[in-house]
Design an enzyme around this catalytic site. Structure first.
Site, PDB file in Angstrom:
ATOM      1  N   HIS A 159       0.819  -1.230   0.000  1.00 56.82           N
ATOM      2  CA  HIS A 159       0.000   0.000   0.000  1.00 56.82           C
ATOM      3  C   HIS A 159       0.846   1.270   0.000  1.00 56.82           C
ATOM      4  O   HIS A 159       0.305   2.360  -0.200  1.00 56.82           O
ATOM      5  CB  HIS A 159      -0.933   0.029   1.218  1.00 56.82           C
ATOM      6  CG  HIS A 159      -1.981  -1.035   1.208  1.00 56.82           C
ATOM      7  ND1 HIS A 159      -2.936  -1.129   0.222  1.00 56.82           N
ATOM      8  CD2 HIS A 159      -2.205  -2.077   2.054  1.00 56.82           C
ATOM      9  CE1 HIS A 159      -3.716  -2.182   0.465  1.00 56.82           C
ATOM     10  NE2 HIS A 159      -3.291  -2.778   1.563  1.00 56.82           N
ATOM     11  N   ASP A 195      -2.489 -10.515  -2.500  1.00 54.39           N
ATOM     12  CA  ASP A 195      -3.093 -10.052  -1.243  1.00 54.39           C
ATOM     13  C   ASP A 195      -4.574  -9.716  -1.482  1.00 54.39           C
ATOM     14  O   ASP A 195      -4.967  -9.314  -2.577  1.00 54.39           O
ATOM     15  CB  ASP A 195      -2.337  -8.808  -0.752  1.00 54.39           C
ATOM     16  CG  ASP A 195      -2.734  -8.362   0.645  1.00 54.39           C
ATOM     17  OD1 ASP A 195      -2.005  -8.691   1.593  1.00 54.39           O
ATOM     18  OD2 ASP A 195      -3.780  -7.670   0.790  1.00 54.39           O
ATOM     19  N   HIS A 197      -6.180  -7.210  -0.514  1.00 57.03           N
ATOM     20  CA  HIS A 197      -6.358  -5.786  -0.808  1.00 57.03           C
ATOM     21  C   HIS A 197      -5.593  -5.384  -2.063  1.00 57.03           C
ATOM     22  O   HIS A 197      -4.524  -5.933  -2.349  1.00 57.03           O
ATOM     23  CB  HIS A 197      -5.859  -4.935   0.370  1.00 57.03           C
ATOM     24  CG  HIS A 197      -6.505  -5.262   1.681  1.00 57.03           C
ATOM     25  ND1 HIS A 197      -5.967  -6.186   2.564  1.00 57.03           N
ATOM     26  CD2 HIS A 197      -7.647  -4.805   2.245  1.00 57.03           C
ATOM     27  CE1 HIS A 197      -6.757  -6.273   3.628  1.00 57.03           C
ATOM     28  NE2 HIS A 197      -7.791  -5.452   3.463  1.00 57.03           N
ATOM     29  N   ASP A 284      -4.476 -12.806   3.343  1.00 53.02           N
ATOM     30  CA  ASP A 284      -5.723 -12.304   3.943  1.00 53.02           C
ATOM     31  C   ASP A 284      -6.938 -12.627   3.071  1.00 53.02           C
ATOM     32  O   ASP A 284      -8.051 -12.185   3.370  1.00 53.02           O
ATOM     33  CB  ASP A 284      -5.637 -10.802   4.284  1.00 53.02           C
ATOM     34  CG  ASP A 284      -4.884  -9.980   3.265  1.00 53.02           C
ATOM     35  OD1 ASP A 284      -4.555 -10.504   2.187  1.00 53.02           O
ATOM     36  OD2 ASP A 284      -4.617  -8.786   3.550  1.00 53.02           O
TER      37      ASP A 284
HETATM   38  C1  SS9 Z   1     -10.490  -2.876   8.379  1.00 57.35           C
HETATM   39  C2  SS9 Z   1      -9.630  -1.695   8.056  1.00 57.35           C
HETATM   40  C3  SS9 Z   1      -8.616  -2.025   7.043  1.00 57.35           C
HETATM   41  C4  SS9 Z   1      -6.363  -1.415   6.326  1.00 57.35           C
HETATM   42  C5  SS9 Z   1      -6.063  -2.784   5.875  1.00 57.35           C
HETATM   43  C6  SS9 Z   1      -4.678  -2.895   5.315  1.00 57.35           C
HETATM   44  C7  SS9 Z   1      -4.328  -4.275   4.894  1.00 57.35           C
HETATM   45  C8  SS9 Z   1      -2.936  -4.407   4.454  1.00 57.35           C
HETATM   46  N1  SS9 Z   1     -11.684  -2.522   9.099  1.00 57.35           N
HETATM   47  N2  SS9 Z   1      -7.458  -1.248   7.216  1.00 57.35           N
HETATM   48  S1  SS9 Z   1      -2.527  -5.922   3.658  1.00 57.35           S
HETATM   49 ZN    ZN Z   2      -4.130  -7.056   2.629  1.00 57.30          ZN
END
Ligand code: SS9
Ligand code: ZN
Length: 341
Positions: A159, A195, A197, A284
């Site tokens: 990110h 991932d 995300h 994840d």
């Molecule tokens: C969840 C909030 C998510 C960021 C997640 C970052 C994942 C990195 N309620 N916040 S792999």
């Molecule tokens: Zn993630």
């Protein structure tokens, strides 16, 4: 497969992140790496070595100089205000506001970030620079001829963009490794981000380039973090047009949809014919992940590894997310075992 690891990750240990409207314990915690290290040992994946020190050259080849300076100084500036809690940003320069770096630390934190879930602690700088060294050490092993390597680092990196942190990420380890490969003889690198995300940082770093292909399978940003990047119509710009492939999937996607997207992504990687593939390895996507909405099972990660390895290309796995602490080790190691069998 060689694993590169250092205990320095422990120096980054945030207390809380904003979640569901409350400050809650950080999901991105040292126990994650403990679990992965333990699983790598249990699986007898191969040797585990410390990273070499490459200095800040490879980091600055990807990240903005002012941003790197900020990260190095941030905790000191924060602590100088008499604060002992984690450093967190407050406000962001959105549409129509000035993009100027403020003098005061609270303003700087906001200017160089995009969320309130990514605390800076006293040891963050040491942890993240060691993380970058871990990824570059892995890249150097591939350049030396290894078929694969595993960069076991935290916090994650995908990110983080050229000049901002967020999503638990500060330095983009996968991007730093890819750029290091480019700067040391490789012509083309593919980054495959599995991932849950979208890897907004990696995408934006290479968006206008045709020498680094970015392919990402992730939850549709219409409903999921990071919300503002990761749509299917983001295909790259300028020279990079056609070298960015986003494969967003709906919440509750399981193995059927996920592996169909993987085949689409792998087909693009084959067509690109890179010298090396960097895998942003987040698990994840697991059904039991506490912050995610996909439904992969632990055995699916074996399949994931074997399909990626079927590319027949040198592979650098770089750890990203995965927050089901009890299962993160098994799931990550399953990918690596699947890739080596
Ligand atoms: C969840 C909030 C998510 C960021 C997640 C970052 C994942 C990195 N309620 N916040 S792999
Ligand atoms: Zn993630």
């Amino acid at each position: 497969m060689l694993t590169i690891y250092s205990d320095d990750h422990r120096l980054h240990h945030g207390k809380g992140e904003l979640n569901d409207g409350e400050l809650q314990p950080c999901y991105e915690c040292p126990e994650r790496a403990d679990q992965v290290l333990e699983a790598v040992r249990r699986a007898k994946l191969g040797d585990i070595v410390l990273p070499d020190d490459f200095g800040l050259g490879p980091v600055r080849a990807v990240h903005d100089v002012r941003y790197v300076d900020f990260l190095q100084r941030a905790w000191g500036l924060w602590a100088a205000e008499g604060r002992s809690s984690d450093a967190l940003p407050l406000a962001w320069p959105v549409r129509g506001m000035r993009q100027l770096e403020p003098d005061y630390i609270d303003g700087k934190l906001s200017y160089f970030s995009f969320d309130a879930g990514t605390p800076i602690t006293a040891g963050t700088w040491t942890a993240v620079t060691t993380g970058a060294n871990i990824a570059v050490t892995g890249a150097a092993r591939l350049l030396a001829g290894d078929a694969s390597a595993f960069a076991l680092s935290r916090p994650p990196g995908h990110h983080a963009a050229r000049d901002y942190f967020g999503g638990y990420c500060f330095l983009n380890n996968a991007a730093i490794a890819a750029q290091y490969l480019r700067d040391n003889g490789a012509s083309r690198i593919a980054i495959l981000d599995v991932d849950y995300h979208h890897g907004n940082g990696t995408q934006s770093i290479f968006y206008d380039r045709s020498d680094v292909l970015f392919v990402s399978i992730h939850a549709d940003p219409k409903n999921e973090y990071p919300f503002f990047l990761g749509h299917a119509d983001e295909r790259g710009a300028g020279d990079g047009d056609g070298y960015n492939l986003n494969l967003p999937l709906p919440w509750q996607s399981g193995a059927d949809k996920w592996f169909a997207a993987l085949e689409t992504g792998l087909t693009r990687v084959r067509e690109f014919a890179p010298d090396y593939v960097v895998v942003s390895l987040g698990v994840d996507t697991y059904v039991g992940d506490p912050i995610s909405q996909f439904r992969l099972e632990s055995d699916d990660y074996l399949e994931m590894g074997s399909r990626i390895a079927a590319l027949g290309m040198p592979l650098l796995f770089v750890l990203e997310g995965g927050y089901a602490v009890a299962e993160v080790g098994t799931n990550v190691t399953n990918v690596l075992l699947g890739a080596t069998r």
